[in-house]
Design a protein around this motif. Structure first.
Motif, mmCIF file in Angstrom:
data_model
loop_
_atom_site.group_PDB
_atom_site.id
_atom_site.type_symbol
_atom_site.label_atom_id
_atom_site.label_comp_id
_atom_site.label_asym_id
_atom_site.label_seq_id
_atom_site.Cartn_x
_atom_site.Cartn_y
_atom_site.Cartn_z
ATOM 1 N N GLU A 233 61.114 70.923 -4.184
ATOM 2 C CA GLU A 233 60.235 70.555 -5.302
ATOM 3 C C GLU A 233 60.643 69.218 -5.902
ATOM 4 O OE1 GLU A 233 59.157 73.523 -8.123
ATOM 5 O OE2 GLU A 233 58.468 74.894 -6.555
ATOM 6 N N GLU A 234 61.944 68.939 -5.906
ATOM 7 C CA GLU A 234 62.401 67.642 -6.409
ATOM 8 C C GLU A 234 61.917 66.516 -5.482
ATOM 9 O OE1 GLU A 234 63.769 67.287 -9.298
ATOM 10 O OE2 GLU A 234 64.212 69.376 -9.730
ATOM 11 N N ILE A 235 61.895 66.803 -4.185
ATOM 12 C CA ILE A 235 61.355 65.800 -3.236
ATOM 13 C C ILE A 235 59.862 65.596 -3.515
ATOM 14 C CG2 ILE A 235 60.858 65.304 -0.804
ATOM 15 C CD1 ILE A 235 63.745 65.053 -1.234
ATOM 16 N N ASP B 24 65.713 59.311 -10.143
ATOM 17 C CA ASP B 24 66.194 60.572 -10.739
ATOM 18 C C ASP B 24 65.862 61.767 -9.838
ATOM 19 O OD1 ASP B 24 67.028 59.143 -12.966
ATOM 20 O OD2 ASP B 24 65.302 59.708 -14.205
ATOM 21 N N GLU B 25 64.610 61.805 -9.358
ATOM 22 C CA GLU B 25 64.195 62.970 -8.549
ATOM 23 C C GLU B 25 64.973 63.015 -7.228
ATOM 24 O OE1 GLU B 25 62.734 64.810 -10.410
ATOM 25 O OE2 GLU B 25 61.037 63.931 -11.467
ATOM 26 N N ALA B 26 65.254 61.832 -6.674
ATOM 27 C CA ALA B 26 66.063 61.791 -5.437
ATOM 28 C C ALA B 26 67.456 62.361 -5.715
ATOM 29 C CB ALA B 26 66.157 60.358 -4.921
ATOM 30 N N ARG B 27 68.000 62.013 -6.884
ATOM 31 C CA ARG B 27 69.329 62.526 -7.255
ATOM 32 C C ARG B 27 69.274 64.043 -7.454
ATOM 33 N NH1 ARG B 27 69.930 59.276 -11.001
ATOM 34 N NH2 ARG B 27 69.505 60.591 -12.790
ATOM 35 N N HIS B 28 68.202 64.518 -8.082
ATOM 36 C CA HIS B 28 68.075 65.971 -8.281
ATOM 37 C C HIS B 28 68.017 66.703 -6.931
ATOM 38 C CE1 HIS B 28 65.951 65.100 -12.376
ATOM 39 N NE2 HIS B 28 67.221 64.763 -12.362
ATOM 40 N N ALA B 29 67.225 66.160 -6.005
ATOM 41 C CA ALA B 29 67.115 66.801 -4.682
ATOM 42 C C ALA B 29 68.499 66.853 -4.024
ATOM 43 C CB ALA B 29 66.131 66.030 -3.802
ATOM 44 N N ALA C 170 72.364 68.307 -16.380
ATOM 45 C CA ALA C 170 72.099 66.919 -15.965
ATOM 46 C C ALA C 170 70.617 66.739 -15.666
ATOM 47 C CB ALA C 170 72.937 66.586 -14.726
ATOM 48 N N GLN C 171 70.046 67.729 -15.001
ATOM 49 C CA GLN C 171 68.618 67.646 -14.659
ATOM 50 C C GLN C 171 67.769 67.627 -15.930
ATOM 51 O OE1 GLN C 171 66.908 71.142 -12.933
ATOM 52 N NE2 GLN C 171 65.108 70.064 -12.168
ATOM 53 N N ARG C 172 68.143 68.469 -16.901
ATOM 54 C CA ARG C 172 67.361 68.578 -18.138
ATOM 55 C C ARG C 172 67.247 67.225 -18.849
ATOM 56 N NH1 ARG C 172 68.640 69.961 -23.683
ATOM 57 N NH2 ARG C 172 67.039 71.297 -24.626
ATOM 58 N N ASP D 107 67.354 64.251 -17.602
ATOM 59 C CA ASP D 107 66.419 63.359 -16.889
ATOM 60 C C ASP D 107 64.975 63.815 -17.076
ATOM 61 O OD1 ASP D 107 68.493 61.804 -15.860
ATOM 62 O OD2 ASP D 107 68.643 63.007 -14.029
ATOM 63 N N GLU D 108 64.740 65.118 -16.975
ATOM 64 C CA GLU D 108 63.352 65.608 -17.054
ATOM 65 C C GLU D 108 62.756 65.338 -18.443
ATOM 66 O OE1 GLU D 108 62.095 66.109 -14.317
ATOM 67 O OE2 GLU D 108 63.497 67.149 -13.002
ATOM 68 N N ILE D 109 63.598 65.415 -19.475
ATOM 69 C CA ILE D 109 63.099 65.084 -20.816
ATOM 70 C C ILE D 109 62.575 63.645 -20.817
ATOM 71 C CG2 ILE D 109 63.840 64.580 -23.199
ATOM 72 C CD1 ILE D 109 65.639 67.078 -23.029
HETATM 73 FE FE LIG Z 1 63.532 66.529 -11.150
#
Ligand SMILES: [Fe+2]
Ligand SMILES: [Fe+2]
Length: 249
Positions: A54-56, A86-91, A164-166, A168-170
């Motif tokens: 989903e992050e991808i 950010d999303e690449a880092r989350h994945a 950490a994800q939170r 970024d998503e904010i």
């Molecule tokens: Fe994300």
């Protein structure tokens, strides 16, 4: 191989799916995924794989926005480029934890509904209203729930990942809120574009998830994160009200 074309999905509501290599089995609908029940030993690890994909999808949506709207203002393009990073880092974070816990990429079917719904929308304001302001704002509520659950289970690695994800998503929800508010002030037509994007996305989402994928899946609104992400008091109040209703309504 991909099974993304499904007789139950209306092709006029979806973009082509994003590319996935031969390791992946791509499902079209939620029921085709590995939906382990609560308490099942594989439920937690399957979640890490699903979330990695989903992050991808989020990365691919943001990249598609840069590709499809080259004339958009520099500040929103910069925010979209940061979102890609950010999303690449989350994945990568989800993949790392998934593999550390014994999983291998492609182990479970993946669902690319997010990209297929968002990339089908023709306006940038509509895409940000769906991806950032709806999917990712809903994600804030799920992350808050995940943080609490990880804390209770003493799973420090997962708790730190979610924290950490939170953060970024904010920032993703906030830049979208700011940009959407400015766009609707400057161009009233944006309101119509958001309305048509919401109508198409909710129809498409229902087709993908079915009643099985949404029943009972609701988290309490994370009002602190939503306020930080630029939602007004009224909007936060509405989210709390909607999410405290019984599922299926
Ligand atoms: Fe994300
Ligand atoms: Fe995001």
């Amino acid at each position: 191989m991909s099974s993304e074309s499904s007789p139950t999905l209306d092709p006029t509501l979806f973009a082509e799916g994003p590319a996935r290599d031969a390791r992946f089995t791509v499902a079209a609908r939620w029921v085709e995924c590995a939906n382990f029940p609560n308490g099942h030993p594989l439920r937690a690890i399957e979640f890490l794989h699903r979330q990695m994909n989903e992050e991808i999808d989020s990365l691919e949506c943001s990249a598609a926005n840069l590709r499809d709207f080259p004339e958009a203002a520099w500040d929103v393009r910069l925010s979209l480029a940061r979102q890609c990073a950010d999303e690449a880092r989350h994945a990568a974070m989800f993949r790392h934890l998934f593999e550390q816990r014994g999983g291998h990429v492609g182990q479970y079917p993946v669902l690319n509904f997010q990209y297929r719904i968002v990339a089908h929308i023709r306006s940038l304001v509509g895409r940000l209203a769906i991806q950032n302001r709806s999917f990712e704002a809903g994600g804030l509520d799920a992350i808050a729930h995940g943080i609490e659950q990880a804390r209770q289970e003493g799973d420090e690695c997962l708790r730190e990942l979610f924290e950490a994800q939170r953060a970024d998503e904010i920032s993703h929800v906030r830049f979208a809120n700011e940009w959407i508010n400015a766009a609707t002030r400057q161009n009233p037509r944006s309101v119509l574009e958001i309305g048509s994007a919401l109508a198409a996305a909710s129809k498409a989402f229902r087709q993908v998830m079915g009643s099985e994928g949404t029943e009972g899946v609701s988290y309490p609104a994370d009002d602190a994160a939503r306020r930080e992400a630029g939602f007004t008091d009224t909007e936060v109040g509405l989210a709390i009200q909607l999410q405290s209703r019984p599922a299926g309504r």
